[in-house]
Design an enzyme around this catalytic site. Sequence first.
Site, PDB file in Angstrom:
ATOM      1  CB  VAL A   1     -19.410  23.043  -0.133  1.00 58.74           C
ATOM      2  CG1 VAL A   1     -19.409  21.603   0.973  1.00 58.74           C
ATOM      3  CG2 VAL A   1     -20.869  22.978  -0.466  1.00 58.74           C
TER       4      VAL A   1
ATOM      5  CG  LEU B   1     -24.084  21.202   4.258  1.00 62.46           C
ATOM      6  CD1 LEU B   1     -22.803  22.230   4.026  1.00 62.46           C
ATOM      7  CD2 LEU B   1     -24.631  20.513   5.293  1.00 62.46           C
TER       8      LEU B   1
ATOM      9  CD  GLU C   1     -26.515  28.790  -0.134  1.00 61.62           C
ATOM     10  OE1 GLU C   1     -27.058  30.276  -0.457  1.00 61.62           O
ATOM     11  OE2 GLU C   1     -26.065  28.807  -1.151  1.00 61.62           O
TER      12      GLU C   1
ATOM     13  CE  LYS D   1     -25.391  18.215  -3.961  1.00 67.67           C
ATOM     14  NZ  LYS D   1     -25.064  18.686  -2.841  1.00 67.67           N
TER      15      LYS D   1
ATOM     16  CG  LEU E   1     -45.025  19.068  -1.365  1.00 57.43           C
ATOM     17  CD1 LEU E   1     -46.496  18.419  -0.747  1.00 57.43           C
ATOM     18  CD2 LEU E   1     -45.175  19.303  -2.542  1.00 57.43           C
ATOM     19  CG  HIS E   2     -43.596  25.631   0.918  1.00 57.97           C
ATOM     20  ND1 HIS E   2     -44.975  25.968   1.945  1.00 57.97           N
ATOM     21  CD2 HIS E   2     -43.112  25.746   1.938  1.00 57.97           C
ATOM     22  CE1 HIS E   2     -44.266  25.788   3.031  1.00 57.97           C
ATOM     23  NE2 HIS E   2     -43.036  25.108   3.644  1.00 57.97           N
ATOM     24  CB  ALA E   3     -47.163  26.791  -5.209  1.00 58.12           C
TER      25      ALA E   3
ATOM     26  CB  CYS F   1     -27.730  22.606  -4.383  1.00 57.51           C
ATOM     27  SG  CYS F   1     -26.096  22.757  -3.703  1.00 57.51           S
TER      28      CYS F   1
HETATM   29  C1  UDX Z   1     -30.221  21.798  -2.035  1.00 61.87           C
HETATM   30  C2  UDX Z   1     -30.423  21.070  -0.641  1.00 61.87           C
HETATM   31  O1  UDX Z   1     -31.758  21.000   0.114  1.00 61.87           O
HETATM   32  C3  UDX Z   1     -29.860  20.531   0.094  1.00 61.87           C
HETATM   33  O2  UDX Z   1     -29.544  19.083   0.109  1.00 61.87           O
HETATM   34  C4  UDX Z   1     -28.147  20.750  -1.490  1.00 61.87           C
HETATM   35  O3  UDX Z   1     -27.153  19.656  -1.190  1.00 61.87           O
HETATM   36  C5  UDX Z   1     -28.279  22.379  -1.958  1.00 61.87           C
HETATM   37  O4  UDX Z   1     -29.452  22.633  -2.751  1.00 61.87           O
HETATM   38  P1  UDX Z   1     -30.336  25.201  -0.060  1.00 61.87           P
HETATM   39  O5  UDX Z   1     -30.289  25.554  -1.951  1.00 61.87           O
HETATM   40  O6  UDX Z   1     -29.441  26.176   0.143  1.00 61.87           O
HETATM   41  O7  UDX Z   1     -30.558  23.569  -0.781  1.00 61.87           O
HETATM   42  O8  UDX Z   1     -31.713  25.328  -0.945  1.00 61.87           O
HETATM   43  P2  UDX Z   1     -33.182  24.670  -0.691  1.00 61.87           P
HETATM   44  O9  UDX Z   1     -33.822  25.516   0.930  1.00 61.87           O
HETATM   45  O10 UDX Z   1     -33.151  23.266  -1.005  1.00 61.87           O
HETATM   46  O11 UDX Z   1     -33.970  25.228  -1.951  1.00 61.87           O
HETATM   47  C6  UDX Z   1     -33.721  25.676  -2.981  1.00 61.87           C
HETATM   48  C7  UDX Z   1     -34.867  26.876  -3.279  1.00 61.87           C
HETATM   49  O12 UDX Z   1     -36.220  25.959  -4.448  1.00 61.87           O
HETATM   50  C8  UDX Z   1     -35.216  27.832  -2.794  1.00 61.87           C
HETATM   51  O13 UDX Z   1     -34.756  28.738  -4.144  1.00 61.87           O
HETATM   52  C9  UDX Z   1     -35.858  27.775  -2.402  1.00 61.87           C
HETATM   53  O14 UDX Z   1     -37.068  29.308  -2.566  1.00 61.87           O
HETATM   54  C10 UDX Z   1     -37.257  26.914  -3.231  1.00 61.87           C
HETATM   55  N1  UDX Z   1     -37.808  25.867  -3.049  1.00 61.87           N
HETATM   56  C11 UDX Z   1     -37.837  25.081  -1.619  1.00 61.87           C
HETATM   57  C12 UDX Z   1     -39.493  26.381  -3.251  1.00 61.87           C
HETATM   58  O15 UDX Z   1     -39.274  26.933  -3.871  1.00 61.87           O
HETATM   59  N2  UDX Z   1     -39.979  25.624  -2.529  1.00 61.87           N
HETATM   60  C13 UDX Z   1     -40.072  24.289  -1.514  1.00 61.87           C
HETATM   61  O16 UDX Z   1     -41.458  24.469  -1.279  1.00 61.87           O
HETATM   62  C14 UDX Z   1     -38.822  24.407  -1.368  1.00 61.87           C
END
Ligand code: UDX
Length: 433
Positions: free
Chosen positions: A11, A153, A155, A207, A253-255, A263
């Site tokens: 961050v 953010l 990643e 948050k 909504l992706h399984a 986070c």
């Molecule tokens: C997240 C938040 O999106 C961000 O706003 C926050 O501040 C930090 O945490 P990040 O951890 O980088 O960001 O990844 P993100 O893209 O949100 O995905 C998180 C996890 O959820 C991943 O393991 C991803 O594979 C999973 N995921 C996400 C799903 O399984 N299905 C989805 O539809 C979306």
Amino acid sequence: MRIAMIGTGYVGLVSGVCFSDFGHEVVCVDRDPSKIDALTAGRVPIFEPGLEDLMRRNVEAGRLSFSGDLAAAVAGAEAVFIAVGTPTRRGDGHADLTYVMGAAAEIAAALTGHTVVVVKSTVPVGTNRQVAEAIRTARPDADFDIASNPEFLREGAAIDDFMRPDRVVVGVESDRAAEVMAEVYRPLFLREFPIVTTSLESAEMIKYAANAFLATKITFINEIAALCEATGADVKSVAKGMGLDNRIGRTFLHAGPGFGGSCFPKDTRALARIGQEHGTPMRITETVIEVNEAMKRRMIEKLRELLDGSFNGRTIAVLGVTFKPNTDDMREAPSLTIVPALVGGGARVRVTDPQGRREGEALLPGVTWAEDAYAAADGADAVVILTEWNEFRALDLKRITRSGPRVLADLRNIYDAETAAEAGFAAYAGVGR
Ligand code: UDX
């Protein structure tokens, strides 16, 4: 405006680099000299698309520098950001505030002139006030204001998220702090990105509430996916049909195999803990944490079933081990639960990941690393897609089946049963279909 960014983790580094790109003069501070040396030499310690370029440009423009000298950076700054880690404390799920309070103490000692101390680290509700009190006690003479400015953010998309945010959240207690924060975010303000200015407690809560809600959304669809498998529905269609309702929305909504990362796991645990402490249990969040763990374990059973009940003696290619694509981050990745179960069950596991090897080697003992998907799959019995890296989205599946594998476990639903059958797979399993 002169800004000091304390902490050059994910961050801090992304925020510092982006603030310098806004035109501010930024000094990024870290107490780890090897990090400062690497950054000064132009090396970015994390994999984040676009970051190294942006960093180089702003260093060359003279707006961005790195230093181990916190006192000097703070003394010259109008805004000092605390962006140090708040890991889960051992045992109780609480966010560990040692680094935040340590940084506050050092900042207090170095304050000169009016300064806004901004907490960017994700901290439990009430922490900003605690930080302000600690500074006030240490330096009753200091002229400072406190502000909370949580980050959102993702990643792998962090620069874009920073430059084009859905919103910026700022918690303040004084007009003076609000003015400085408006100046910090002026380029976004001018481009009319929403800036939500609120109290310290509300900013802190936004948050946690946002992350817990997103984690809930993912977990909800993962549970629906399990039910789809039992009933013959297809979760992809279900998610689409649900998501087109504007009140629900299509994203998140992706399984899949369960959420991971730096986070969601940490913040859901912290929110659950905050709820317990205030006698207001966050029952939904507590359940999300439990169900997410169960989902990861469900994937192991799915794979076992696909391999006729046992991993013993089978060769399994695992594609992707980072918690999501476009990152080298392995924190709480589903692979850390799933891969050891394969190895423990007696499988020979071959792993490939475009960025995950550096961290993954120590975390996944007993596996062999392969250059790419084809090398991993060569001669294997089964291929398991764990992370949806782009390079796994358009695999030559026929080439893979020709080299051995007859079983495809697609835990990100990139392919479908028909495509897999056409390519020569005898068995295919996605999630929720
Ligand atoms: C997240 C938040 O999106 C961000 O706003 C926050 O501040 C930090 O945490 P990040 O951890 O980088 O960001 O990844 P993100 O893209 O949100 O995905 C998180 C996890 O959820 C991943 O393991 C991803 O594979 C999973 N995921 C996400 C799903 O399984 N299905 C989805 O539809 C979306």
